[in-house]
Design a protein around this motif. Structure first.
Motif, short mmCIF file in Angstrom:
data_model
loop_
_atom_site.label_atom_id
_atom_site.label_comp_id
_atom_site.label_asym_id
_atom_site.label_seq_id
_atom_site.Cartn_x
_atom_site.Cartn_y
_atom_site.Cartn_z
N ILE A 514 0.84 -1.20 0.00
CA ILE A 514 0.00 0.00 0.00
C ILE A 514 0.87 1.25 0.00
CG2 ILE A 514 -1.64 1.31 1.38
CD1 ILE A 514 -2.86 -1.35 2.28
N THR A 515 1.93 1.23 0.80
CA THR A 515 2.81 2.41 0.90
C THR A 515 3.47 2.73 -0.42
OG1 THR A 515 3.23 1.93 3.23
CG2 THR A 515 4.78 3.40 2.10
N GLU A 516 3.98 1.70 -1.09
CA GLU A 516 4.73 1.93 -2.32
C GLU A 516 3.84 1.91 -3.56
OE1 GLU A 516 7.71 2.89 -2.21
OE2 GLU A 516 7.98 2.53 -0.06
N GLY A 517 2.62 1.38 -3.46
CA GLY A 517 1.69 1.41 -4.56
C GLY A 517 1.81 0.24 -5.51
N HIS A 518 2.61 -0.79 -5.17
CA HIS A 518 2.68 -1.97 -6.02
C HIS A 518 3.29 -3.12 -5.21
CE1 HIS A 518 7.02 -1.25 -6.52
NE2 HIS A 518 6.67 0.05 -6.64
N ALA A 519 2.97 -4.36 -5.66
CA ALA A 519 3.41 -5.55 -4.92
C ALA A 519 4.89 -5.82 -5.08
CB ALA A 519 2.61 -6.76 -5.40
N ALA A 520 5.49 -5.34 -6.17
CA ALA A 520 6.91 -5.63 -6.43
C ALA A 520 7.82 -5.06 -5.35
CB ALA A 520 7.31 -5.08 -7.79
N ALA A 521 7.37 -3.97 -4.72
CA ALA A 521 8.21 -3.35 -3.70
C ALA A 521 8.51 -4.31 -2.55
CB ALA A 521 7.53 -2.09 -3.16
N PHE A 522 7.57 -5.19 -2.26
CA PHE A 522 7.80 -6.16 -1.20
C PHE A 522 8.28 -7.49 -1.76
CE2 PHE A 522 6.45 -9.49 1.77
CZ PHE A 522 7.03 -9.03 2.94
N ALA A 523 7.70 -7.91 -2.87
CA ALA A 523 8.00 -9.23 -3.42
C ALA A 523 9.44 -9.33 -3.90
CB ALA A 523 7.04 -9.54 -4.57
N GLY A 524 9.97 -8.27 -4.52
CA GLY A 524 11.34 -8.33 -5.05
C GLY A 524 12.37 -8.63 -3.97
N PRO A 525 12.47 -7.81 -2.90
CA PRO A 525 13.43 -8.11 -1.82
C PRO A 525 13.15 -9.45 -1.14
CG PRO A 525 12.71 -5.83 -1.68
CD PRO A 525 11.83 -6.48 -2.70
N GLU A 526 11.87 -9.82 -1.04
CA GLU A 526 11.54 -11.07 -0.35
C GLU A 526 12.00 -12.28 -1.15
OE1 GLU A 526 10.02 -12.73 3.24
OE2 GLU A 526 10.82 -10.80 2.56
N PHE A 527 11.87 -12.22 -2.47
CA PHE A 527 12.41 -13.29 -3.30
C PHE A 527 13.91 -13.49 -3.01
CE2 PHE A 527 8.83 -13.13 -6.50
CZ PHE A 527 8.56 -14.49 -6.48
N SER A 528 14.62 -12.38 -2.95
CA SER A 528 16.07 -12.46 -2.71
C SER A 528 16.36 -13.05 -1.34
CB SER A 528 16.70 -11.07 -2.81
OG SER A 528 16.54 -10.54 -4.11
N ARG A 529 15.64 -12.62 -0.32
CA ARG A 529 15.87 -13.13 1.03
C ARG A 529 15.60 -14.64 1.10
NH1 ARG A 529 13.33 -13.91 6.09
NH2 ARG A 529 11.23 -13.51 5.26
N ILE A 530 14.51 -15.08 0.47
CA ILE A 530 14.16 -16.51 0.48
C ILE A 530 15.22 -17.32 -0.25
CG2 ILE A 530 12.48 -18.19 -0.38
CD1 ILE A 530 10.33 -15.98 0.06
N ARG A 531 15.68 -16.81 -1.36
CA ARG A 531 16.69 -17.50 -2.16
C ARG A 531 17.99 -17.71 -1.34
NH1 ARG A 531 16.26 -14.14 -5.95
NH2 ARG A 531 18.19 -12.97 -5.54
N VAL A 532 18.42 -16.65 -0.70
CA VAL A 532 19.66 -16.71 0.09
C VAL A 532 19.50 -17.65 1.27
CG1 VAL A 532 21.20 -15.36 1.57
CG2 VAL A 532 20.46 -14.43 -0.64
N GLU A 533 18.35 -17.59 1.94
CA GLU A 533 18.14 -18.42 3.12
C GLU A 533 18.10 -19.90 2.77
OE1 GLU A 533 17.64 -19.42 7.11
OE2 GLU A 533 18.31 -17.57 6.12
#
Length: 753
Positions: A514-533
């Motif tokens: 909601i803050t950034e106005g699109h889902a990519a703002a959260f999904a992009g960093p989260e993909f990276s975090r999941i991948r690394v973990e």
């Protein structure tokens, strides 16, 4: 503090900064001397062995070893002198001169003391004891270092006996008291020496209680009687033996306030006058100066009998040149003080002209600086002697320090070269001894073949075992279990809301979208975090790899320990996980042996210098399985880049995003699990190749046979003590000589680095 005082303080601090390097050199030369002593003993021990060839035994010497040891001791002593020089907290000025030249008066004017502390006189020497005088604004005292009975007999009585050519010497104070001396001697000098002995003997009761060997503190007002000869008046008044307390004093240290500027870090060394009847007084004068002073003031007085520079003065300058040592310029170390009497201008002019002609070749201060003053006047002494002297030293002292250090190091290099040449010659003889003495070479060769062959057979068997294990890797439950545990851990982490908890994760996702106005703002960093973990959690396989590598080291070390006899008895039976320690010890033994084995050591070190890690071994092979865990991916049919996540910016959209990422993460973990299980043969194959390479390098490298011979020569008595105990007696002695020779060579070799 004045600028001159600051300069002196800076000079002394600069000296102290050089002290660690000088102390290291002094310690090194002390060790060199110890090794030369030990080498002499070891050579004698080896020569005494009954089984050694007589010609070789005679050749086992270091020619001129006593002289070499003496020169090494001189170098050590020279560095010790520099250590003393750089340790001192004061800039020391030596003051000397023949009797009746005004030395004691100059000392009074420099120090502020008077006749009650530093006596002056006419016609006879007055100063009997060397004194060191230091400026102290608050303390006024004298510390007297007293003779012991032994040092008194050695340093005072024995030289007089030697000068009189008396064959015997008293060994105790009681013997000295009862000694019967000749009634007469021929020469005037001998009569003076005999009188000195009789005076000391007659006055023994006055100073014998003082022969304590310790330090006695006395008030300055009472110090005169401990440092001065009896006066004419005291001699004339005496009805019996005169008190001679000075005979019990080796040296005096006096502290008082000097009446001059720039003296906070100044010390004055007063030495008994030259020309006394005490034997070797001049030489002891030099010895006293060598360790104590940075410059010397030599007092010369204008008088009816001394208005010229005579042979005695020239001899004194020669002695001071010995003290100067490696300081190149005499004019920076020795200074003349012309003690000019204003009441006798003609005599002053005569001596001034003689010093100009005979000392400085007609050019003022050409060779030696002459300070002209009336030593009775403290103000003139401060202005005309002390201040210009300290000014010269502020510039000249660093240069002199460098020259002394460079000269000492140059002498040390010469001695190092001589020692090195002698050890090289000895090495040639030792090589011949090594070939002909001790254990027959055929016995050594047989043991070499036994060790090398035994290791080869057992290591080859181990390699076959590891090869079979690599071929049947699917039967190894360890790898399968490790992969399964990692996979289950990833799934548990996903189910736990990617480590945050499901509700917390959804709330964070909704807020960000909601803050950034699109889902990519959260999904992009989260993909990276999941991948690394996920990658990190599968890296837990490192524990499996470490266990397999440790097991390989243990099995290899067990082979080594079983073939090296008693060398590793302390490691038997080999405890689990201790193989690396045993192999590391083996590498050190190969490197540090009397005959180093670098090729064998390198083979062992290469075996130990291996790391089996998931990140380097398997992760590159499964990296592609993480590809779908990206916000932007390639369309499987169109081949174009596409964003695979698009959800509404609502709570429902956050739920949908959670489900999408969970599904993709579980799929990626499953793919990695399958890929790893296909690669389960890799760790075993790597272990097999590693040990196979070790066996090949150890047994069949170009230098293998030669180095196995060296290893056996060095450690056969450790590996097979019962077999070699009798045969190795000569070798033990030989090894000691070799060891000490190598240690000495390494120490002298440091001089060339």
């Amino acid at each position: 503090m004045s600028d001159l005082s600051d300069a002196i303080e800076a000079l002394l601090e600069a000296r102290r900064s050089q002290l660690p390097a000088v102390e290291r050199e002094s310690a090194r030369w002390r060790t060199i001397g110890e090794r030369l002593v030990e080498l002499e003993s070891a050579l004698a021990d080896l020569r005494a062995h009954a089984g050694l060839d007589s010609e070789l035994s005679a050749a086992l010497v270091v020619p001129h070893l006593p002289e070499i040891r003496r020169r090494a001791a001189e170098v050590m002593d020279s560095f010790g002198v520099i250590t003393s020089r750089f340790t001192r907290r004061t800039l020391n000025i030596g003051v000397s001169g023949a009797a009746r030249m005004g030395k004691s008066t100059l000392l009074q004017s420099l120090s502020g003391l008077n006749d009650r502390q530093i006596p002056t006189g006419h016609g006879i020497p007055v100063t009997a004891v060397r004194s060191r005088i230091f400026h102290s604004p608050a303390v006024r005292r004298a510390e007297l270092e007293m003779h012991s009975p032994e040092s008194f007999l050695t340093e005072v009585v024995s030289p007089l006996h030697a000068a009189l050519e008396l064959s015997a010497v008293p060994r105790t104070i009681a013997e000295f008291a009862a000694w019967i001396y000749p009634s007469s001697v021929e020469s005037a000098r001998a009569r003076m020496l005999l009188t000195r002995l009789r005076d000391l003997q007659a006055a023994l009761a006055s100073y014998e209680p003082l022969l304590t060997g310790g330090v006695k503190t006395v008030p300055l007002e009472d110090v005169r009687r401990y440092v001065a000869y009896p006066t004419h008046e005291e001699l004339d008044r005496a009805s019996g033996p005169v008190r001679r307390a000075y005979a019990a004093v080796r040296e005096a240290r006096i502290e008082c306030a000097f009446p001059h500027e720039h003296v906070a870090r100044i010390g004055i060394v007063d030495l008994p006058g030259l020309g006394e009847v005490v034997p070797d007084a001049d030489r002891r004068h030099v010895s006293g100066l060598r360790n104590e002073v940075d410059a010397v003031l030599l007092v010369k007085r204008s008088s009816e009998t001394s208005s010229f520079f005579d042979e005695t003065d020239a001899t004194t300058l020669s002695l001071l040149d010995e003290v100067r040592g490696f300081v190149r310029s005499a004019s920076e170390f020795t200074f003349l003080v012309h003690n000019a009497d204003p009441a006798h201008t003609a005599l002053t002019e005569n001596l001034r002209g003689d010093l100009l002609r005979n000392v400085n070749d007609g050019e003022e201060d050409r060779h030696l600086t002459v300070f002209e003053t009336d030593v009775r006047d403290p103000a003139r002494v401060g202005e005309e002697v002390l201040t210009p002297l300290l000014t010269r030293l502020a510039d000249g002292l660093p240069v002199m320090d460098r020259e002394v250090l460079a000269g000492t190091r140059s002498r040390a290099t010469v001695v190092c070269d001589r020692i090195g040449l002698a050890l090289t010659d000895l090495g040639r003889v030792l090589a011949e001894v090594g070939r002909s003495a001790g254990v027959p070479e055929e016995v050594n060769d047989a043991k070499t073949n036994q060790l090398r062959g035994g290791l080869s057979v057992k290591l080859r068997s181990l390699v076959h075992q590891l090869g079979a294990e690599a071929g049947n890797a699917c039967a190894d439950p360890g790898f399968t279990t490790a992969v399964a545990n990692a996979y289950e851990g990833v799934l548990a982490w996903i189910e736990d809301g990617f480590g945050l908890g499901g509700e917390k994760w959804r709330k964070a996702a909704l807020t960000c979208m909601i803050t950034e106005g699109h889902a990519a703002a959260f999904a992009g960093p989260e993909f990276s975090r999941i991948r690394v973990e996920i990658s990190r959690r599968f890296a837990a396989l490192d524990d499996f790899f470490s266990a397999r590598l440790t097991d390989a080291w243990d099995r290899t070390a067990q082979v080594v320990a079983s073939e090296c006899g008693a060398l590793f008895d302390d490691a038997q039976p080999l405890a689990e996980g201790h193989g690396r320690e045993v192999l590391a010890r083996l590498a050190r033994l190969m490197t540090d042996s009397a005959q180093p084995c670098p090729g064998l050591a390198a083979a062992v070190e290469d075996l130990l210098d291996v790391r089996l890690e998931y990140r380097t071994l398997l992760h590159p092979r499964v990296r592609a399985d993480l590809g779908p865990l990206n916000l932007q991916v390639t369309h499987p049919e169109a081949g174009e880049q596409m964003q695979q996540v698009a959800v509404p910016l609502t709570a429902e959209g956050a739920d949908e995003l959670y489900e999408i990422l969970s599904s993709l993460a579980e799929q990626a973990a499953f793919r990695i699990q399958k890929s790893l299980l296909r690669e389960q043969a890799v760790p075993s194959a790597v272990i097999h190749a590693l040990v196979e390479q070790f066996e090949d390098s150890l047994i069949r490298s170009g230098t293998s046979i030669q180095e196995f011979r060296r290893f056996v020569r060095s450690y056969r008595h450790d590996m097979w003590p019962d077999e070699f105990r009798g045969m190795d007696e000569a070798n033990a002695r030989f090894a000691r000589v070799v060891r000490v020779s190598k240690e000495a060579s390494a120490l002298v070799g440091e001089d060339r680095k």
